[in-house]
Design an enzyme around this catalytic site. Structure first.
Site, PDB file in Angstrom:
ATOM      1  N   GLU A   1      34.398  57.509  43.703  1.00  0.00           N
ATOM      2  CA  GLU A   1      35.485  58.488  43.760  1.00  0.00           C
ATOM      3  C   GLU A   1      36.589  57.974  44.676  1.00  0.00           C
ATOM      4  O   GLU A   1      36.319  57.276  45.665  1.00  0.00           O
ATOM      5  CB  GLU A   1      34.952  59.847  44.238  1.00  0.00           C
TER       6      GLU A   1
ATOM      7  N   ASN B   1      24.621  62.650  49.844  1.00  0.00           N
ATOM      8  CA  ASN B   1      25.121  62.118  51.108  1.00  0.00           C
ATOM      9  C   ASN B   1      24.544  60.727  51.385  1.00  0.00           C
ATOM     10  O   ASN B   1      23.357  60.479  51.134  1.00  0.00           O
ATOM     11  CB  ASN B   1      24.753  63.078  52.245  1.00  0.00           C
TER      12      ASN B   1
ATOM     13  N   ARG C   1      57.467  45.932  50.221  1.00  0.00           N
ATOM     14  CA  ARG C   1      56.194  45.212  50.308  1.00  0.00           C
ATOM     15  C   ARG C   1      55.152  45.986  51.110  1.00  0.00           C
ATOM     16  O   ARG C   1      53.959  45.731  51.007  1.00  0.00           O
ATOM     17  CB  ARG C   1      56.404  43.843  50.960  1.00  0.00           C
TER      18      ARG C   1
ATOM     19  N   LYS D   1      35.456  50.272  46.242  1.00  0.00           N
ATOM     20  CA  LYS D   1      35.555  51.537  46.984  1.00  0.00           C
ATOM     21  C   LYS D   1      35.589  51.281  48.481  1.00  0.00           C
ATOM     22  O   LYS D   1      36.442  51.833  49.205  1.00  0.00           O
ATOM     23  CB  LYS D   1      34.367  52.437  46.616  1.00  0.00           C
TER      24      LYS D   1
ATOM     25  N   SER E   1      28.341  58.509  44.689  1.00  0.00           N
ATOM     26  CA  SER E   1      28.425  58.359  46.141  1.00  0.00           C
ATOM     27  C   SER E   1      28.948  56.964  46.478  1.00  0.00           C
ATOM     28  O   SER E   1      28.779  56.017  45.708  1.00  0.00           O
ATOM     29  CB  SER E   1      27.043  58.553  46.783  1.00  0.00           C
TER      30      SER E   1
ATOM     31  N   ALA F   1      41.215  62.206  48.038  1.00  0.00           N
ATOM     32  CA  ALA F   1      41.646  62.531  49.393  1.00  0.00           C
ATOM     33  C   ALA F   1      41.444  64.023  49.577  1.00  0.00           C
ATOM     34  O   ALA F   1      41.958  64.826  48.783  1.00  0.00           O
ATOM     35  CB  ALA F   1      43.110  62.161  49.596  1.00  0.00           C
TER      36      ALA F   1
ATOM     37  N   CYS G   1      34.544  59.412  54.970  1.00  0.00           N
ATOM     38  CA  CYS G   1      34.501  58.094  54.330  1.00  0.00           C
ATOM     39  C   CYS G   1      34.951  56.933  55.192  1.00  0.00           C
ATOM     40  O   CYS G   1      34.271  55.912  55.256  1.00  0.00           O
ATOM     41  CB  CYS G   1      35.340  58.117  53.046  1.00  0.00           C
TER      42      CYS G   1
END
Length: 463
Positions: free
Chosen positions: A162, A92, A261, A221, A132, A165, A277
């Site tokens: 990562e 975490n 687009r 990320k 992470s 979802a 996230c």
């Protein structure tokens, strides 16, 4: 280096599913997931595989297939580190709640503890992989710790963020848009990158495996999550304008989503984004920008968070205003508590904050979520420290099904887009409610025409 043994430190939402897929697709590699949380490891090892601690469609079947063969869950961290050639760090990284950077910067204490433990235990060369989500140049700090052990062990640090979802993690892992691996440009760094590329190449086409320098990987990320969250806040900003002008945000979203687009994804108006996230990563991005004196950049991205918070407050205010400016002692049924469907993760869920606002207005909240239990719901409210746990328990009940949650309720708030909500006998629910019966669809999942035909006073975000 040919990888035969992998260790992953952290058995959470990223480490558990990712390692399960690697184990399934790489039967020649021994994969060990370690965590100091004994209860979590016990749950991963439960004989009834449906009791594993993370709900993701398809995950329990994959764990059942590989567990005990080449997939292991353990609390023996030192042994797993010692045996592995490749070590994932998947712990975490919460937002700091103290000191410099409070409320924005990532708290890296768990990352540092992992690095120090690896440095202490390792007896031979290792590849250490950041899994992470981390601030840019965290790899530099990890490498500094590992390279100053004095025991002669050589470490290569890779960034492999990562892009999962929750709710579709298994599909995202099996059929990724891309695998991103960042490392040093030295020959040793490139060799380490190739070792990890070879692991993923067991099931991912090599043209989908992108290699970069470590800093680009770390920043990519944060940037991806910022762009996705920005789209949600953008359509939610337009939803408020739609409500004032008589436009329908669903129709607006469809119209602009057909523009090649722009595209249709992440353009669904809602009560706001949640999860582990988006908010954390954007706040981290804001902090990094401010650290470098890029105040305009920081202000731009911070507005995404401001809009998201506003949307949640606006939703709870609408409920109060519609219910004749008072919800005191009125029962409000919450359908859904997880931040999105097909997961039991509640981190930063909009439901938490909407419930908190309504409890402040003395409402009684009845919650039903098919995958989230009472202990977690109360713990989420307790974490806000708005009131005592005793008060939260008095104001919130958690029901076994939606019909019980809605019985004698004055209003229903749909906070998670669970598919099953569309299959209910809404006539039966309507008959059991106080009249007039209100529905506030925070996820735009119900059919407005049908709900109004039944007799509900129906309101959804942006229409």
């Amino acid at each position: 280096m040919k990888v035969t043994k992998i260790c992953c430190i952290g058995a959470g939402y990223v480490g558990g599913p990712t390692m399960a897929i690697i184990a399934q697709k790489c039967p020649h590699i021994q994969v060990t997931v370690v965590d100091l949380n004994e209860n979590r490891i016990a749950a991963w090892n439960d004989k009834d595989v449906t009791n594993i601690p993370i709900y993701e469609p398809g995950l329990s079947e994959i764990v059942a297939e590989a567990r005990g063969k080449n997939l292991f869950f353990s609390t023996n961290v030192d042994q797993a580190i010692d045996e592995a050639e490749l070590i994932f760090i998947s712990v975490n990284t919460p937002t700091k709640t103290f000191g410099k950077g409070k409320g924005m910067a990532a708290d890296l204490k768990y990352i540092e503890l992992c690095a120090r433990q690896i440095a202490r235990v390792a007896k031979d060369n290792k590849i250490v992989v950041e899994k992470s989500t981390l601030p840019v140049r965290t790899a530099e700090a990890i490498k500094s710790i590992l390279d100053n052990t004095g025991n002669g062990v050589q470490f290569q640090i890779l960034s492999n963020p990562e892009f999962l979802a929750e709710g579709t993690a298994v599909t995202d892992l099996l059929y990724p848009d891309r695998i991103l691996i960042g490392g040093d440009t030295t020959p040793e760094g490139q060799e380490a990158i190739q070792s990890l590329v070879d692991v993923y190449a067991n099931w991912v086409d090599k043209d989908k495996i992108l290699t970069t320098n470590v800093w680009s990987s770390e920043l990519s990320k944060l940037t991806a999550n910022a762009f996705l969250a920005q789209r949600i806040s953008s359509i939610n900003a337009m939803s408020e304008l739609c409500e004032k002008t008589g436009a329908d945000v669903n129709e607006v979203a469809k119209a602009i989503g057909m523009d090649s687009r722009i595209g249709p994804k992440f353009l669904k108006a809602s009560v706001g984004f949640g999860g582990s996230c988006f908010q954390k990563d954007i706040l981290n991005l804001v902090y990094i920008a401010k650290t470098y004196g890029l105040n305009e950049v920081a202000d731009y991205w911070e507005q995404v968070i401001i809009m998201n918070d506003h949307q949640k407050r606006r939703f709870s205010s609408k409920i109060v205003q519609t219910l004749y400016n008072t919800v005191a002692d009125k029962k409000i049924a919450f359908l859904g508590w997880a931040f999105k469907k097909d997961t039991n993760d509640t981190r930063e869920s909009a439901a938490i904050y909407v419930a908190d606002d309504l409890i402040n207005e003395q409402a009684q909240i009845a919650v039903f979520d098919p995958k989230v239990g009472a202990d977690k719901i109360i713990a989420d409210l307790d974490y806000l420290e708005t009131r005592s746990s005793k008060e939260n328990n008095e104001k919130v009940s958690v029901e076994e099904d939606a019909y019980a949650a809605c019985h004698q309720a004055h209003a229903i708030a749909v906070l998670t887009e669970w598919d099953e909500f569309t299959t209910y006998d809404w006539h039966k629910i309507y008959e059991g409610m106080q009249k007039p019966a209100f529905v506030f669809d925070g996820r735009n999942v119900l059919n407005r025409t049908e709900m109004e035909r039944i007799g509900f006073v129906y309101q959804s975000v942006g229409s």
